[in-house]
Design a protein around this motif. Structure first.
Motif, mmCIF file in Angstrom:
data_model
loop_
_atom_site.group_PDB
_atom_site.id
_atom_site.type_symbol
_atom_site.label_atom_id
_atom_site.label_comp_id
_atom_site.label_asym_id
_atom_site.label_seq_id
_atom_site.Cartn_x
_atom_site.Cartn_y
_atom_site.Cartn_z
ATOM 1 N N TYR A 1 22.979 43.333 58.644
ATOM 2 C CA TYR A 1 23.504 44.666 58.353
ATOM 3 C C TYR A 1 24.513 45.059 59.411
ATOM 4 O O TYR A 1 24.249 44.988 60.615
ATOM 5 C CB TYR A 1 22.373 45.680 58.315
ATOM 6 C CG TYR A 1 22.835 47.118 58.165
ATOM 7 C CD1 TYR A 1 23.635 47.509 57.102
ATOM 8 C CD2 TYR A 1 22.465 48.076 59.101
ATOM 9 C CE1 TYR A 1 24.060 48.828 56.969
ATOM 10 C CE2 TYR A 1 22.872 49.401 58.976
ATOM 11 C CZ TYR A 1 23.678 49.761 57.907
ATOM 12 O OH TYR A 1 24.090 51.061 57.782
ATOM 13 N N GLY A 2 25.677 45.513 58.955
ATOM 14 C CA GLY A 2 26.706 45.990 59.861
ATOM 15 C C GLY A 2 27.794 44.958 60.083
ATOM 16 O O GLY A 2 27.729 43.825 59.616
ATOM 17 N N GLY A 3 28.814 45.377 60.790
ATOM 18 C CA GLY A 3 29.946 44.514 61.080
ATOM 19 C C GLY A 3 31.049 45.317 61.722
ATOM 20 O O GLY A 3 30.863 46.476 62.113
ATOM 21 N N TYR A 4 32.217 44.716 61.816
ATOM 22 C CA TYR A 4 33.350 45.357 62.462
ATOM 23 C C TYR A 4 34.176 46.160 61.461
ATOM 24 O O TYR A 4 34.346 45.759 60.307
ATOM 25 C CB TYR A 4 34.242 44.305 63.111
ATOM 26 C CG TYR A 4 33.592 43.578 64.268
ATOM 27 C CD1 TYR A 4 33.165 44.270 65.394
ATOM 28 C CD2 TYR A 4 33.408 42.200 64.231
ATOM 29 C CE1 TYR A 4 32.577 43.609 66.466
ATOM 30 C CE2 TYR A 4 32.825 41.523 65.289
ATOM 31 C CZ TYR A 4 32.410 42.231 66.406
ATOM 32 O OH TYR A 4 31.819 41.571 67.459
ATOM 33 N N LEU B 1 26.003 44.686 53.927
ATOM 34 C CA LEU B 1 24.713 44.021 53.870
ATOM 35 C C LEU B 1 24.972 42.615 53.348
ATOM 36 O O LEU B 1 25.290 42.426 52.166
ATOM 37 C CB LEU B 1 23.749 44.764 52.949
ATOM 38 C CG LEU B 1 22.352 44.154 52.826
ATOM 39 C CD1 LEU B 1 21.600 44.236 54.165
ATOM 40 C CD2 LEU B 1 21.550 44.837 51.727
ATOM 41 N N ALA B 2 24.876 41.633 54.228
ATOM 42 C CA ALA B 2 25.179 40.243 53.885
ATOM 43 C C ALA B 2 23.885 39.446 53.759
ATOM 44 O O ALA B 2 23.029 39.491 54.648
ATOM 45 C CB ALA B 2 26.079 39.620 54.944
ATOM 46 N N PRO C 1 25.924 31.797 53.934
ATOM 47 C CA PRO C 1 26.086 33.075 53.233
ATOM 48 C C PRO C 1 25.985 32.894 51.722
ATOM 49 O O PRO C 1 26.494 31.915 51.165
ATOM 50 C CB PRO C 1 27.491 33.525 53.640
ATOM 51 C CG PRO C 1 27.784 32.774 54.902
ATOM 52 C CD PRO C 1 27.096 31.453 54.752
ATOM 53 N N THR C 2 25.331 33.844 51.052
ATOM 54 C CA THR C 2 25.194 33.783 49.595
ATOM 55 C C THR C 2 25.908 34.930 48.895
ATOM 56 O O THR C 2 26.559 34.730 47.874
ATOM 57 C CB THR C 2 23.713 33.767 49.191
ATOM 58 O OG1 THR C 2 23.055 34.913 49.769
ATOM 59 C CG2 THR C 2 23.030 32.489 49.668
ATOM 60 N N ASP C 3 25.811 36.136 49.411
ATOM 61 C CA ASP C 3 26.544 37.259 48.840
ATOM 62 C C ASP C 3 26.549 38.406 49.843
ATOM 63 O O ASP C 3 25.827 38.383 50.835
ATOM 64 C CB ASP C 3 25.948 37.722 47.501
ATOM 65 C CG ASP C 3 24.515 38.187 47.642
ATOM 66 O OD1 ASP C 3 24.294 39.297 48.158
ATOM 67 O OD2 ASP C 3 23.593 37.441 47.239
ATOM 68 N N ALA C 4 27.395 39.405 49.568
ATOM 69 C CA ALA C 4 27.498 40.560 50.453
ATOM 70 C C ALA C 4 27.823 41.801 49.641
ATOM 71 O O ALA C 4 28.474 41.723 48.592
ATOM 72 C CB ALA C 4 28.576 40.333 51.520
ATOM 73 N N MET D 1 32.080 46.006 44.488
ATOM 74 C CA MET D 1 31.140 45.414 45.440
ATOM 75 C C MET D 1 29.739 45.979 45.192
ATOM 76 O O MET D 1 29.580 47.172 44.962
ATOM 77 C CB MET D 1 31.581 45.712 46.879
ATOM 78 C CG MET D 1 30.686 45.095 47.943
ATOM 79 S SD MET D 1 31.313 45.349 49.617
ATOM 80 C CE MET D 1 32.684 44.208 49.645
ATOM 81 N N GLN D 2 28.749 45.091 45.227
ATOM 82 C CA GLN D 2 27.370 45.519 44.982
ATOM 83 C C GLN D 2 26.919 46.519 46.045
ATOM 84 O O GLN D 2 27.175 46.356 47.229
ATOM 85 C CB GLN D 2 26.444 44.313 44.991
ATOM 86 C CG GLN D 2 24.980 44.674 44.775
ATOM 87 C CD GLN D 2 24.076 43.456 44.829
ATOM 88 O OE1 GLN D 2 24.552 42.328 44.848
ATOM 89 N NE2 GLN D 2 22.777 43.700 44.851
ATOM 90 N N ARG D 3 26.245 47.569 45.584
ATOM 91 C CA ARG D 3 25.717 48.590 46.486
ATOM 92 C C ARG D 3 24.195 48.577 46.404
ATOM 93 O O ARG D 3 23.619 48.589 45.320
ATOM 94 C CB ARG D 3 26.259 49.972 46.116
ATOM 95 C CG ARG D 3 27.780 50.059 46.196
ATOM 96 C CD ARG D 3 28.295 51.340 45.571
ATOM 97 N NE ARG D 3 27.990 52.515 46.376
ATOM 98 C CZ ARG D 3 28.791 52.983 47.327
ATOM 99 N NH1 ARG D 3 29.933 52.376 47.597
ATOM 100 N NH2 ARG D 3 28.472 54.067 48.001
ATOM 101 N N THR D 4 23.555 48.564 47.571
ATOM 102 C CA THR D 4 22.102 48.607 47.664
ATOM 103 C C THR D 4 21.710 49.883 48.386
ATOM 104 O O THR D 4 22.186 50.132 49.500
ATOM 105 C CB THR D 4 21.559 47.389 48.433
ATOM 106 O OG1 THR D 4 21.945 46.191 47.756
ATOM 107 C CG2 THR D 4 20.034 47.447 48.538
ATOM 108 N N ALA D 5 20.884 50.701 47.760
ATOM 109 C CA ALA D 5 20.465 51.963 48.368
ATOM 110 C C ALA D 5 19.180 51.761 49.163
ATOM 111 O O ALA D 5 18.252 51.078 48.711
ATOM 112 C CB ALA D 5 20.251 53.026 47.298
ATOM 113 N N LEU D 6 19.149 52.327 50.344
ATOM 114 C CA LEU D 6 17.912 52.361 51.113
ATOM 115 C C LEU D 6 16.838 53.121 50.345
ATOM 116 O O LEU D 6 17.133 54.043 49.581
ATOM 117 C CB LEU D 6 18.132 53.051 52.458
ATOM 118 C CG LEU D 6 19.017 52.325 53.473
ATOM 119 C CD1 LEU D 6 19.560 53.322 54.489
ATOM 120 C CD2 LEU D 6 18.227 51.218 54.163
ATOM 121 N N THR D 7 15.587 52.760 50.581
ATOM 122 C CA THR D 7 14.450 53.504 50.054
ATOM 123 C C THR D 7 13.994 54.511 51.108
ATOM 124 O O THR D 7 13.859 54.159 52.285
ATOM 125 C CB THR D 7 13.297 52.555 49.713
ATOM 126 O OG1 THR D 7 13.729 51.614 48.727
ATOM 127 C CG2 THR D 7 12.090 53.319 49.191
#
Length: 285
Positions: free
Chosen positions: A220-223, A230-231, A242-245, A1-7
């Motif tokens: 951002y977020g969910g159950y 991050l969707a 929806p396009t990706d998450a 799963m793609q991971r995106t890091a906060l800046t």
């Protein structure tokens, strides 16, 4: 799963790490604020008024300090007004007389007014004109409302035909407008106080922060296991597509754990325990 890091975005100066962080926020102009007390609130009973310190860190690194006199909120919300004053509000109104729930302070930290916006505050965000947007959780049916800094009700969701508005899970305030994603139906809602509300149906459930830029949105977020999700999605005429998450991580790649999240326009700010640093995800970057 793609991971995106906060800046990395803003840090509480180390000189103040010995104080307790009551709450923290990022205002509509991108300035980070920490509300600090000498010690953590004690459980049970009423809290006597106490002095608190707001430390403000600007995007250029400039630091301001404002002493607030006689704060009354045990579990407060905080935001800054355009005139450099502050709003501090108790999330629960039951412990406070109606006139005491929200305190407005001037730039010198002196209380200038107080009023009530109702129990069960989930979000409190100030817009560029100094109006206060409040989103309630499900113990108050008021939904979403916009108040002046003197306590005048300026807009309410009562007649806005927002489906399933029982709990304002996500609220994003930028400029003079707001985006929301409320429980139970989780529609995406765009609110401008001077025109009809726009509503898009949405299949992305449980997000606690939302960002918007043009026809693109991010949730951002969910159950459960989706708490770090991050969707991404695009807006059609009537629905969210929806396009990706993937996953949103701290700048070092780790999971946030306990966190705060705030939506401001195209940005989602996230702060993890011990709540001394903010990271940012920008949909427009």
């Amino acid at each position: 799963m793609q991971r995106t890091a906060l800046t990395s975005y803003a840090h509480l100066p180390r000189a103040h790490h010995d104080r307790h962080v009551l709450t923290s926020t990022v205002d509509v102009f991108g300035v980070a604020h920490w509300l600090l007390a000498e010690r953590a609130p004690q459980p049970g009973g009423d809290v006597p008024p106490f002095d608190a310190l707001v430390v403000s860190v600007h995007p250029d690194g400039h630091v301001e300090r404002t002493e607030l006199n006689a704060v009354r909120a045990r579990w407060p919300h905080l935001d800054r007004l355009p005139d450099a004053g502050f709003v501090v509000a108790a999330s629960r109104a039951r412990r406070h007389k109606d006139a005491n729930q929200v305190q407005v302070f001037d730039a010198l930290g002196r209380e200038t007014s107080s009023f009530s916006v109702g129990d069960a505050i989930e979000h409190l965000l100030v817009d560029e004109t100094g109006h206060i947007w409040v989103g309630h959780f499900d113990e108050n049916p008021a939904g979403i409302r916009r108040w002046s800094a003197t306590g005048r009700l300026a807009w309410t969701s009562d007649d806005a035909a927002i489906p399933g508005l029982f709990d304002c899970y996500a609220l994003n305030v930028s400029g003079t407008a707001a985006w929301a994603c409320p429980y139970t139906d989780f529609p995406l809602v765009e609110i401008h106080p001077d025109r009809p509300v726009r509503v898009w149906s949405n299949r992305i459930r449980g997000a606690h922060a939302v960002a918007a830029h043009g026809d693109r949105v991010a949730f951002y977020g969910g159950y459960g296991k989706e708490q770090d999700r991050l969707a991404h999605a695009e807006l059609t005429e009537t629905s969210v597509k929806p396009t990706d998450a993937g996953l949103l991580t701290l700048p070092d790649g780790s999971a946030p754990g306990r966190r705060r999240a705030i939506g401001r326009g195209s940005r989602i700010y996230v702060q993890a325990e011990p709540f001394t640093a903010w990271g940012v995800f920008d949909l427009n970057s």
